[in-house]
Design a protein around this motif. Structure first.
Motif, PDB file in Angstrom:
ATOM      1  N   MET A   1       6.571   9.522  -1.452  1.00 32.86           N
ATOM      2  CA  MET A   1       6.685   8.523  -2.492  1.00 32.86           C
ATOM      3  C   MET A   1       6.577   7.151  -1.832  1.00 32.86           C
ATOM      4  N   ARG A   2       5.878   6.254  -2.498  1.00 27.20           N
ATOM      5  CA  ARG A   2       5.733   4.894  -1.999  1.00 27.20           C
ATOM      6  C   ARG A   2       6.410   3.950  -2.974  1.00 27.20           C
ATOM      7  N   LEU A   3       7.153   2.986  -2.421  1.00 27.13           N
ATOM      8  CA  LEU A   3       7.842   1.986  -3.217  1.00 27.13           C
ATOM      9  C   LEU A   3       7.301   0.618  -2.854  1.00 27.13           C
ATOM     10  N   SER A   4       7.390  -0.302  -3.782  1.00 26.52           N
ATOM     11  CA  SER A   4       6.908  -1.647  -3.537  1.00 26.52           C
ATOM     12  C   SER A   4       8.083  -2.574  -3.258  1.00 26.52           C
ATOM     13  N   CYS A   5       8.086  -3.171  -2.080  1.00 24.85           N
ATOM     14  CA  CYS A   5       9.080  -4.189  -1.728  1.00 24.85           C
ATOM     15  C   CYS A   5       8.587  -5.513  -2.305  1.00 24.85           C
ATOM     16  N   PRO A   6       9.418  -6.259  -3.037  1.00 25.55           N
ATOM     17  CA  PRO A   6       8.970  -7.538  -3.590  1.00 25.55           C
ATOM     18  C   PRO A   6       8.550  -8.542  -2.509  1.00 25.55           C
ATOM     19  N   HIS A   7       9.020  -8.337  -1.297  1.00 22.37           N
ATOM     20  CA  HIS A   7       8.701  -9.258  -0.200  1.00 22.37           C
ATOM     21  C   HIS A   7       7.526  -8.753   0.657  1.00 22.37           C
ATOM     22  N   CYS A   8       7.502  -7.461   0.980  1.00 18.81           N
ATOM     23  CA  CYS A   8       6.524  -6.898   1.927  1.00 18.81           C
ATOM     24  C   CYS A   8       5.371  -6.140   1.282  1.00 18.81           C
ATOM     25  N   GLY A   9       5.485  -5.797   0.008  1.00 19.68           N
ATOM     26  CA  GLY A   9       4.444  -5.012  -0.645  1.00 19.68           C
ATOM     27  C   GLY A   9       4.747  -3.523  -0.579  1.00 19.68           C
ATOM     28  N   ARG A  49      15.988   2.978 -13.646  1.00 20.84           N
ATOM     29  CA  ARG A  49      15.869   1.769 -12.817  1.00 20.84           C
ATOM     30  C   ARG A  49      16.962   1.874 -11.768  1.00 20.84           C
ATOM     31  N   ASP A  50      16.550   1.880 -10.497  1.00 23.84           N
ATOM     32  CA  ASP A  50      17.472   2.100  -9.384  1.00 23.84           C
ATOM     33  C   ASP A  50      17.430   0.933  -8.408  1.00 23.84           C
ATOM     34  N   LEU A  51      18.524   0.783  -7.669  1.00 23.17           N
ATOM     35  CA  LEU A  51      18.564  -0.181  -6.582  1.00 23.17           C
ATOM     36  C   LEU A  51      18.158   0.499  -5.285  1.00 23.17           C
ATOM     37  N   TRP A  52      17.261  -0.116  -4.563  1.00 23.75           N
ATOM     38  CA  TRP A  52      16.818   0.364  -3.261  1.00 23.75           C
ATOM     39  C   TRP A  52      16.896  -0.801  -2.286  1.00 23.75           C
ATOM     40  N   TYR A  53      17.282  -0.504  -1.060  1.00 31.90           N
ATOM     41  CA  TYR A  53      17.381  -1.518  -0.017  1.00 31.90           C
ATOM     42  C   TYR A  53      16.260  -1.289   0.992  1.00 31.90           C
ATOM     43  N   GLY A  58      15.390  -6.454   4.697  1.00 34.90           N
ATOM     44  CA  GLY A  58      16.689  -6.747   4.086  1.00 34.90           C
ATOM     45  C   GLY A  58      16.618  -7.131   2.624  1.00 34.90           C
ATOM     46  N   THR A  59      15.565  -6.727   1.923  1.00 36.82           N
ATOM     47  CA  THR A  59      15.399  -7.061   0.518  1.00 36.82           C
ATOM     48  C   THR A  59      15.958  -5.965  -0.375  1.00 36.82           C
ATOM     49  N   TRP A  60      16.686  -6.351  -1.433  1.00 39.13           N
ATOM     50  CA  TRP A  60      17.148  -5.428  -2.471  1.00 39.13           C
ATOM     51  C   TRP A  60      16.099  -5.420  -3.566  1.00 39.13           C
ATOM     52  N   ALA A  61      15.698  -4.230  -4.008  1.00 40.76           N
ATOM     53  CA  ALA A  61      14.683  -4.097  -5.050  1.00 40.76           C
ATOM     54  C   ALA A  61      15.208  -3.246  -6.199  1.00 40.76           C
ATOM     55  N   ALA A  62      14.880  -3.642  -7.419  1.00 40.43           N
ATOM     56  CA  ALA A  62      15.145  -2.835  -8.608  1.00 40.43           C
ATOM     57  C   ALA A  62      13.842  -2.100  -8.907  1.00 40.43           C
ATOM     58  N   VAL A  63      13.853  -0.777  -8.717  1.00 39.54           N
ATOM     59  CA  VAL A  63      12.646   0.040  -8.840  1.00 39.54           C
ATOM     60  C   VAL A  63      12.711   0.858 -10.120  1.00 39.54           C
ATOM     61  N   SER A  69       8.635  13.096 -12.639  1.00 38.41           N
ATOM     62  CA  SER A  69       7.324  13.088 -11.965  1.00 38.41           C
ATOM     63  C   SER A  69       7.342  12.333 -10.636  1.00 38.41           C
ATOM     64  N   HIS A  70       8.380  11.568 -10.384  1.00 33.34           N
ATOM     65  CA  HIS A  70       8.504  10.713  -9.202  1.00 33.34           C
ATOM     66  C   HIS A  70       7.492   9.573  -9.204  1.00 33.34           C
ATOM     67  N   ALA A  71       6.869   9.304 -10.341  1.00 33.16           N
ATOM     68  CA  ALA A  71       5.943   8.182 -10.448  1.00 33.16           C
ATOM     69  C   ALA A  71       6.731   6.879 -10.451  1.00 33.16           C
ATOM     70  N   VAL A  72       6.262   5.901  -9.687  1.00 32.03           N
ATOM     71  CA  VAL A  72       6.911   4.598  -9.614  1.00 32.03           C
ATOM     72  C   VAL A  72       6.134   3.636 -10.506  1.00 32.03           C
ATOM     73  N   ALA A  73       6.830   3.059 -11.493  1.00 29.90           N
ATOM     74  CA  ALA A  73       6.181   2.154 -12.444  1.00 29.90           C
ATOM     75  C   ALA A  73       6.153   0.722 -11.927  1.00 29.90           C
ATOM     76  N   GLY A  74       7.055   0.368 -11.014  1.00 34.15           N
ATOM     77  CA  GLY A  74       7.061  -0.986 -10.468  1.00 34.15           C
ATOM     78  C   GLY A  74       8.411  -1.339  -9.887  1.00 34.15           C
ATOM     79  N   SER A  75       8.466  -2.522  -9.305  1.00 33.75           N
ATOM     80  CA  SER A  75       9.734  -3.016  -8.745  1.00 33.75           C
ATOM     81  C   SER A  75       9.753  -4.526  -8.775  1.00 33.75           C
ATOM     82  N   VAL A  76      10.952  -5.067  -8.794  1.00 39.94           N
ATOM     83  CA  VAL A  76      11.166  -6.511  -8.719  1.00 39.94           C
ATOM     84  C   VAL A  76      12.336  -6.750  -7.781  1.00 39.94           C
ATOM     85  N   ALA A  77      12.452  -7.957  -7.281  1.00 40.94           N
ATOM     86  CA  ALA A  77      13.626  -8.303  -6.484  1.00 40.94           C
ATOM     87  C   ALA A  77      14.862  -8.087  -7.366  1.00 40.94           C
TER      88      ALA A  77
END
Length: 82
Positions: A1-9, A49-53, A58-63, A69-77
């Motif tokens: 699974m791939r997640l998007s960091c609001p800072h790093c992509g 909607r989950d919190l991931w670190y 060191g960025t907190w993301a709301a994913v 399905s484990h599909a990721v719809a998006g994330s924000v800081a």
């Protein structure tokens, strides 16, 4: 699974640590009502909607993701999550 960091992509999930549901207490109550809401609520399958670190930066993301399905719809800081 791939997640998007609001800072790093987009990054591999192994760079993140799951920290729980990204919830707002009903009425802003952080006392007993919040404890009941957090621990006694239903846990349906589907979109969450989950919190991931993100460890490297060191960025907190709301994913927003689907637990079935484990599909990721998006994330924000996390500070920008509403």
């Amino acid at each position: 699974m791939r997640l998007s960091c609001p800072h790093c992509g987009e990054r591999d999930r192994r760079e993140f640590t799951y920290k729980g549901a990204c919830l707002t207490p009903p009425g802003g109550d952080w006392g007993a009502a919040w404890d009941a809401y957090l621990h006694l609520r239903e846990n349906p399958a589907g979109e969450t909607r989950d919190l991931w670190y993100h460890e490297p930066c060191g960025t907190w993301a709301a994913v927003t993701r689907d637990t079935v399905s484990h599909a990721v719809a998006g994330s924000v800081a996390a500070r920008d999550a509403r």
